[in-house]
Design an enzyme around this catalytic site. Structure first.
Site, short mmCIF file in Angstrom:
data_model
loop_
_atom_site.label_atom_id
_atom_site.label_comp_id
_atom_site.label_asym_id
_atom_site.label_seq_id
_atom_site.Cartn_x
_atom_site.Cartn_y
_atom_site.Cartn_z
N ARG A 140 46.97 36.25 -27.03
CA ARG A 140 48.34 36.43 -26.50
C ARG A 140 48.33 35.99 -25.05
O ARG A 140 47.33 36.14 -24.34
CB ARG A 140 48.77 37.90 -26.57
CG ARG A 140 49.23 38.35 -27.93
CD ARG A 140 50.59 37.77 -28.32
NE ARG A 140 50.99 38.20 -29.65
CZ ARG A 140 50.73 37.54 -30.77
NH1 ARG A 140 50.05 36.42 -30.74
NH2 ARG A 140 51.15 37.99 -31.94
N HIS B 61 51.94 27.72 -28.95
CA HIS B 61 51.78 28.91 -29.81
C HIS B 61 51.85 28.54 -31.30
O HIS B 61 52.69 29.05 -32.05
CB HIS B 61 52.83 29.98 -29.48
CG HIS B 61 52.42 31.36 -29.92
ND1 HIS B 61 52.76 32.50 -29.24
CD2 HIS B 61 51.70 31.79 -30.99
CE1 HIS B 61 52.26 33.56 -29.86
NE2 HIS B 61 51.62 33.14 -30.94
N1 LIG Z 1 48.20 32.07 -31.42
C1 LIG Z 1 48.54 32.34 -32.66
O1 LIG Z 1 49.15 31.54 -33.36
C2 LIG Z 1 48.12 33.67 -33.24
C3 LIG Z 1 48.25 33.88 -34.62
C4 LIG Z 1 47.81 35.07 -35.17
C5 LIG Z 1 47.26 36.05 -34.36
N2 LIG Z 1 47.15 35.84 -33.02
C6 LIG Z 1 46.54 36.87 -32.16
O2 LIG Z 1 45.23 37.15 -32.61
C7 LIG Z 1 45.00 38.55 -32.43
C8 LIG Z 1 43.81 38.98 -33.27
O3 LIG Z 1 44.15 39.00 -34.64
P1 LIG Z 1 43.18 39.69 -35.72
O4 LIG Z 1 43.88 39.65 -37.02
O5 LIG Z 1 41.82 39.12 -35.63
O6 LIG Z 1 43.15 41.19 -35.15
P2 LIG Z 1 42.16 42.38 -35.53
O7 LIG Z 1 41.56 42.15 -36.88
O8 LIG Z 1 42.89 43.64 -35.28
O9 LIG Z 1 40.96 42.22 -34.48
C9 LIG Z 1 41.09 42.56 -33.14
C10 LIG Z 1 39.72 42.53 -32.50
O10 LIG Z 1 39.83 42.80 -31.10
C11 LIG Z 1 38.93 43.85 -30.77
N3 LIG Z 1 39.45 44.63 -29.64
C12 LIG Z 1 40.59 45.35 -29.55
N4 LIG Z 1 40.70 45.94 -28.34
C13 LIG Z 1 39.59 45.58 -27.65
C14 LIG Z 1 39.11 45.86 -26.35
N5 LIG Z 1 39.79 46.64 -25.51
N6 LIG Z 1 37.94 45.32 -25.96
C15 LIG Z 1 37.23 44.52 -26.81
N7 LIG Z 1 37.63 44.22 -28.06
C16 LIG Z 1 38.79 44.74 -28.47
C17 LIG Z 1 38.81 44.69 -32.01
O11 LIG Z 1 37.64 45.50 -31.95
P3 LIG Z 1 37.17 46.39 -33.20
O12 LIG Z 1 36.66 45.41 -34.23
O13 LIG Z 1 36.08 47.22 -32.65
O14 LIG Z 1 38.36 47.17 -33.66
C18 LIG Z 1 38.76 43.59 -33.07
O15 LIG Z 1 37.46 43.07 -33.16
C19 LIG Z 1 46.35 39.16 -32.81
O16 LIG Z 1 46.48 40.46 -32.27
C20 LIG Z 1 47.32 38.18 -32.20
O17 LIG Z 1 47.65 38.60 -30.89
C21 LIG Z 1 47.57 34.68 -32.45
#
Ligand SMILES: NC(=O)c1ccc[n+]([C@@H]2O[C@H](COP(=O)([O-])OP(=O)(O)OC[C@H]3O[C@@H](n4cnc5c(N)ncnc54)[C@H](OP(=O)(O)O)[C@@H]3O)[C@@H](O)[C@H]2O)c1
Length: 320
Positions: free
Chosen positions: A235, A283
């Site tokens: 983000r 994005h």
């Molecule tokens: N640019 C785009 O087109 C696009 C598209 C889709 C998503 N996204 C972004 O990608 C993000 C990730 O998606 P996802 O499905 O992979 O999410 P997810 O499965 O919820 O994974 C989030 C990861 O971040 C870690 N995390 C959270 N807070 C943290 C902190 N304070 N310090 C260190 N690590 C932390 C989590 O740790 P744990 O494993 O320990 O819980 C987990 O490994 C979304 O939230 C979204 O913002 C962007």
């Protein structure tokens, strides 16, 4: 579900995206379910049981008295959890192979672009210059993924398959085969072995502004690539854009790929647009495709109505 059971209607509310394709797919796959459409065809609010949303206006969901589940039509939920009046119902986010492989394509594309020095060769082509640069093996290059969740793990797997030395940092530091994993309190060590930093964190109170000059100065600059690179597809508010520009200026960073920005669309006056070491995409790293995702949401609604647990629930306290 019996035809025209109005108490189980769906509200579709997307802003910033084309609504028509989502509406068409919902109508095609759930023809007997009432569909309410924000902003122009909301209809009777008490009938709405499920809200399928992307960046709904604040207050819309709290005005639905019989809402049972909120579905975020993207992987991120920062657009929802920032609403102080969000109803206390389960929030489900999208986890789907289509979205995941789109993100992995983007991450691998950007990692390889920096690793194989594509920007340099493009510049040379414009000048008709034939000059070869040193080409380190993937196994000599440390890629670090900040956010080792659904998307980070899939990208890590493919990067490992290509031979990169992959590490991941997550809140809990959970392990992964063939990937060195780190917790936030081990961040310095994670950065010190990382030449290409990939950010796939969610935006939360803890992660806002995490990509700052101090963090970037911790990256490994004297590795096989001879410089450090940043790729952010999480983000925009994870990054401090002035700090990224400062890091490029002082050569802490040798190149940057950004898909997300603090203000989107990125304002025309932003110096990021024309910076020779910055690659910008609007994005689009992993777009939500209704063709793939509507079936996923409807399956979850069916599960819920059969009394089965919902998958991919958001933890409100953690904000992701
Ligand atoms: N640019 C785009 O087109 C696009 C598209 C889709 C998503 N996204 C972004 O990608 C993000 C990730 O998606 P996802 O499905 O992979 O999410 P997810 O499965 O919820 O994974 C989030 C990861 O971040 C870690 N995390 C959270 N807070 C943290 C902190 N304070 N310090 C260190 N690590 C932390 C989590 O740790 P744990 O494993 O320990 O819980 C987990 O490994 C979304 O939230 C979204 O913002 C962007």
């Amino acid at each position: 579900m019996p035809p025209n059971d109005r108490s189980r209607a769906i509200l579709l509310a997307v802003s910033g995206w084309e609504r028509a394709a989502w509406e068409a797919k919902l109508r095609a796959l759930a023809p007997h379910r009432d569909l309410h459409l924000w902003p122009d065809r909301i209809g009777a609010r008490p009938q709405i049981a499920y809200a399928c949303v992307w960046k709904p206006p604040t207050g819309l969901l709290s005005a639905l008295p019989n809402l049972k589940v909120i579905f975020s039509l993207g992987a991120g939920v920062d657009h929802l959890v920032s609403d102080p009046d969000l109803p206390r119902v389960p929030i489900v986010r999208i986890v789907d192979p289509d979205l995941t492989s789109r993100m992995t394509e983007y991450v691998v594309l950007q990692v390889l672009m920096h690793h194989r020095r594509l920007r340099l060769y493009q510049d040379q082509q414009a000048e008709r210059v034939w000059r070869e640069y040193p080409q380190p093996a993937a196994g000599e290059v440390g890629v670090g993924i900040m956010g080792l969740g659904v998307l980070g793990r899939d990208a890590a797997q493919v990067l490992r398959r290509l031979g990169f030395r992959v590490a991941g940092l997550s809140r809990t530091g959970s392990s992964m085969a063939d990937v060195e994993t780190f917790r936030p309190d081990q961040r310095a060590a994670f950065l010190a072995r990382t030449e290409i930093l990939v950010c796939l964190l969610p935006l939360t109170a803890e992660t806002r502004g995490i990509i700052c000059l101090r963090l970037l100065r911790g990256l490994k600059r004297d590795g096989a690539l001879g410089g450090a690179y940043l790729i952010n597809a999480g983000r925009g508010d994870l990054q401090i854009e002035a700090d990224i520009l400062a890091a490029l200026q002082e050569e802490t960073l040798a190149g940057v790929s950004l898909d997300v920005f603090a203000t989107e669309p990125l304002p025309p006056e932003s110096p990021l647009w024309l910076h020779p070491k910055v690659t910008i995409t609007p994005h689009v790293a992993a777009v939500s495709d209704p063709g793939a995702l509507v079936a996923n949401v409807l399956q979850q609604i069916e599960r819920f109505e059969q009394g089965l647990p919902l998958n991919n629930l958001v933890n409100r306290r953690l904000g992701y």
